[in-house]
Design a protein around this motif. Sequence first.
Motif, short mmCIF file in Angstrom:
data_model
loop_
_atom_site.label_atom_id
_atom_site.label_comp_id
_atom_site.label_asym_id
_atom_site.label_seq_id
_atom_site.Cartn_x
_atom_site.Cartn_y
_atom_site.Cartn_z
N TYR A 137 1.82 -7.21 -3.45
CA TYR A 137 0.90 -7.57 -2.36
C TYR A 137 -0.08 -6.45 -2.09
CZ TYR A 137 4.18 -11.31 -1.23
OH TYR A 137 4.97 -12.42 -1.27
N THR B 140 6.02 -12.95 3.63
CA THR B 140 4.82 -12.69 4.43
C THR B 140 5.11 -12.87 5.92
OG1 THR B 140 4.11 -14.96 4.02
CG2 THR B 140 3.17 -13.27 2.61
N ASP C 51 -4.80 -8.59 6.91
CA ASP C 51 -4.86 -9.56 5.83
C ASP C 51 -3.91 -9.14 4.74
OD1 ASP C 51 -5.65 -11.77 4.46
OD2 ASP C 51 -7.57 -10.94 3.76
N TRP C 52 -3.57 -10.07 3.87
CA TRP C 52 -2.76 -9.72 2.70
C TRP C 52 -3.12 -10.62 1.55
CZ3 TRP C 52 -0.08 -13.87 1.02
CH2 TRP C 52 0.18 -14.90 1.96
N GLN C 53 -2.93 -10.11 0.33
CA GLN C 53 -3.16 -10.89 -0.88
C GLN C 53 -1.97 -10.73 -1.80
OE1 GLN C 53 -6.05 -12.61 -2.09
NE2 GLN C 53 -6.67 -12.54 0.05
N THR D 287 -3.94 -5.25 3.94
CA THR D 287 -5.09 -4.66 4.63
C THR D 287 -4.68 -4.40 6.06
OG1 THR D 287 -6.51 -6.01 3.25
CG2 THR D 287 -7.52 -5.00 5.19
N PHE E 237 -1.14 -10.46 -5.38
CA PHE E 237 -1.98 -10.31 -6.57
C PHE E 237 -1.22 -10.32 -7.88
CE2 PHE E 237 -1.32 -5.86 -7.66
CZ PHE E 237 -0.95 -5.27 -6.45
N ASP F 144 -0.79 -1.05 -1.34
CA ASP F 144 -0.22 -2.02 -2.27
C ASP F 144 1.29 -1.90 -2.26
OD1 ASP F 144 -2.73 -2.75 -2.83
OD2 ASP F 144 -2.77 -2.01 -4.91
N THR G 155 -5.81 0.32 3.09
CA THR G 155 -5.09 -0.62 2.23
C THR G 155 -3.82 0.03 1.69
OG1 THR G 155 -6.39 0.13 0.34
CG2 THR G 155 -7.19 -1.83 1.49
#
Lengths: 794, 339
Positions: A758, A724, A737-739, A761, A741, A709, A707
């Motif tokens: 973000y 993105t 994957d991405w989030q 992953t 946050f 950030d 991961t």
Amino acid sequence: MNLSMKWLSDYVDLNVPIKQFAADMTMSGSKVEGYEIEGGPVSGVVVGKVLEVIKHPNANSLYICQIDVGREKPLQIVTGADNVVPGAYVPVFTDGSVTAEGQKIKKGKLRGEVSEGMLGSLEELGLTHGDFPYAREDGIFLLGEDCPVEKLGQDALEVIGLNDTMVEFEITPNRPDCLSIRGLAREAAVTYNVPLKLHEPVVKGSGGSIDDYLKVRVENQELCLRYSAAVVKNVKIGPSPRWMRERLRACGVRPINNMVDITNYVMLEYGQPMHAFDLVHVKGNQIVVRNATPGEKITTLDGVERTLAPEMLVIADESAPSAVAGVMGGEFSGVYETTQTVVFESACFFGPSVRTTSKQLGLRTESSSRFEKGQDPENCIPALKRACELVELLGAGEVVDGIVDISAPKQAPVTQKLDDAWISKFLGVEILREKMEDWLEALGFTIEGDLVTAPSWRRDVTCQYDLAEEVARFWGYDNIPSTIIHGEVKARPTEEQRFVRGIHQALLAQGLNEIITYSFISPKSYDQILLPQDSPLRRSVVILNPLGEDTGVMRTTALPSMLDALARNYRARSESARLYELATEYLPTEEGKLPNELQKIVIGLYGPEEDFFTLKGTVEALLEQARVSDWEAHPVKDDPLFHPGRCARLQAGDVTLGLIGQVHPAVADNYKVDVPLYLAHIDLAALLEKTGGSPVYQPLPRFPVSTRDLALVCDEEVSNAQITTTMKKAMGKLLADWQLFDVYRSERLGEGKKSLAYALTLRAEDRTLTDEECDKAVAKALKALEEIGVFLRK
Amino acid sequence: MKTALENIRIEAGKALEAAADTAAVEQLRVLYLGKKGKLTAILKQMGSLSPEERPVVGQLANEARAKIESLIADRKEALGKAALAGRLAAETLDVTMPGRKTPTGNRHPLNIVLQEVEEIFLGMGFDVVEGPEVEYDYYNFEALNMPKTHPSRDTQDTFYISDDIVLRTQTSPVQIRTMEQRKPPIRILSPGRVYRSDAVDATHSPLFHQIEGLVVDKGITMADLKGTLATFTQSLYGPEAKVRFRPHHFAYTEPSAEMDFMCYACKGEGCRLCKGEGWIELLGCGMVHPKVLENCGIDSTVYSGFAFGIGLERIAMRRFAINDLRLFYENDLRFLRQF
């Protein structure tokens, strides 16, 4: 149709309790809606003879009567009526009796004098002036000669004939013959397998010739299948006798005078509409049955002037129409106190024409509703003769010899083979041919060898299926067994039906409640949602005869329906709402063609927990369930229904899935809601087109993830989607994957700037990624981001 | 020394008993068994003993150590148990307090019942088929043996779009469309919205839902009609549900019937609910009229069939004891959340 049981007993001898009669007739096809015993609650009324009437010593307007009710001592009764005279027979409500209004009568004292009951008026018995025209409405009912008393103390209801039972039938439109006493009597006779006692009317006549009184010309025999008439001279208008008034009353018809009563009586007995009119008003003694001339006018009996159309049939004299054929007479087409000579008309008009005329004039009458179901031309003459017979029986006038009878060529009766084997097989039960023949003959069918011919009044019987119904009715539907359908069973929901089921599941699981709304809306709804005047959605399928403006057009968008539901719950003080509907929208196509009916998923939300992203999340979950991937949200700034900065079009390639957004405050205001409302409008067909179908298993990842950030800074205008997309492009398959946050704005970042954080992953399918590989990939992404003005936050 | 060992053992036992927590026990362990502990201190004096005494005292010392160790373990376990009991006691909840739900939504009561009906008929081999709500007069009336001037049309007050297009008054047009497209054997269920110009009140609505069924095959009998609908009613209302069929009239079926089921309140005796009849009307049905079959190009001398139509609102109202039909279309959450 109301049936008097007394009248019925002229035709059939039955001895069954009324409840059983109602049940049996219902099961053989004449549905009984209910029955009522005349007199209602009235009880305890006896006949008494007035012995003495004296003034009440303590009250000017009261009288003390001694009434002999066949007991040891006469009853003393105080009354306020001033028409009581010694020797008169009166109805006496004795101690404990009940009036038509349900009042209980008790022994008591009136101004110091004992009163052992009450003398009855028409009203207290539940009668009207029409029932006993000689009785004073504001006095005690003094029984007349038509109420013969056998014994004092006898039940008064029996003496005055208020003891009939009225049965209300619901007759289906295929059986106009059952809108008559004779028709129902025939059904009863077959139901109970008892003889039907038919009566042949006999007219004595008084000489003369009808040709000297009346000439008739029928110009349109297609619309007037039969026209028959008789003439009665030296008419004596007066009340009809009690038995006739009684039967009319029991069938729900108000007695008027002998001539009018006779026409009503015959209509009820024979089912044939009759018309009686004064010959004085027939100019030139000539009746013409013809089509109306264009623009011709008539003032009908109800006092309304009506303009006629050329396809309507009228009864006219030499100069003008006097009646709309089969619908209603004109204003001078009745019978009056002064009438000397009466014409009885018994005709048969073509049903569909009467129906159209009655509809166009907005005038439905007893007569028109009978004609439009199709009358039997063969019924005209017996009914006419019956009317003449009654005239003679009542002494109401002298019947001139001869009748007028102009008839179109007779319709050939339907004759067909009685296929008893087929009928048994079709019904699923073996029934003997003899039984079938017995029922059919009792119903008036004629049987010769193999062939069965329907009677003239049963035009509804045209094929073997109809015969099967006659047989089934009297065999009893309940006596037909219940079987399971033979053959192969294979049924399953279609792909689409299963897809829709999944949609419901996805929405329900997210706490949305399903609603169902009307498909029609008010055209004003388009204004409420600020739909542009030139929007094609303003062209709706319009209902020609709506119940009201609120339900005037078929909706081209289901959003107003959802807004109504949200507003309704808001008004009901519901703190929040999550609703959805699988709604149909109706988009007009060409003139004369059916509209396109489109299925939409409409979602509506409001409440303290809701915002644009709870709406979007709901829709994302829906799209996941629908297995629609590879879609994007594009901002929509110019849809007047939506907030210009909070609306998105969901696009999957070249297919638009729908719109989501916050409702424009101006629209919410139109619905009197002052909290944010959120709507999604998704096209079911688009989902079906874009669905990925059944899932395919992907092997579980064998190598661990890494991961990283990233806190990024950029201008406000840069969208999450741009960032993105750029990252995905730069990192390729490694970005698993991405989030997003965190979103952060501050003075330190500067005006018009924002920071997005973000969590990425990273993963490879075939190896564990090294730190170097991850850093390299991230660096590549950052470089690409810099090109669109997105930088790593320092 | 023997006495000293004995004393240490007793002293340790007392101290452990007084230890309030595991930390105190640990301190005692160090105090007695640690490298600088009391037992070690005594063992260090072993050198002063005679060779004969040494194994004896050694033995005793080992026993004392084992004893103390076991006392420590016991005490630790007892304290652990007590601590857990204390924690559990402290964690006690008022289980009568309300739960926290993950809210899920409800289907509309009409669709709950519709789904149930569909499942019953699916099990009997009926496919669910739908069709247009805005419909040609031909499909809604004429093909169903109701020409323009037919008096039966009066029993279905119709919304018109034009002379030839109406809002369907029944879902029967779907049957016609199906018969035009499929050849027998046919078993279909056609649910959907229908429209009649009835003003809104507690039992009427200009829009309501019908579920119609159609079966066409060789040798279909009226007994099959009765058997199918009796099975349906018993599936819906339970095996003790009683039905009766009584003659009626529809233009598109012959013979026609209405099916009543025995009033559940009075068991057929007659009460206010059933208006004294003992029976409550449930649906209309009949054998498909040969003209209707012929209109769809099906040879009525070879095939026969039956059809039926159920009012969805009516059965849903009964199912949930709803007394006002308007509630279905008001979409008040206080209503919707009850199902």
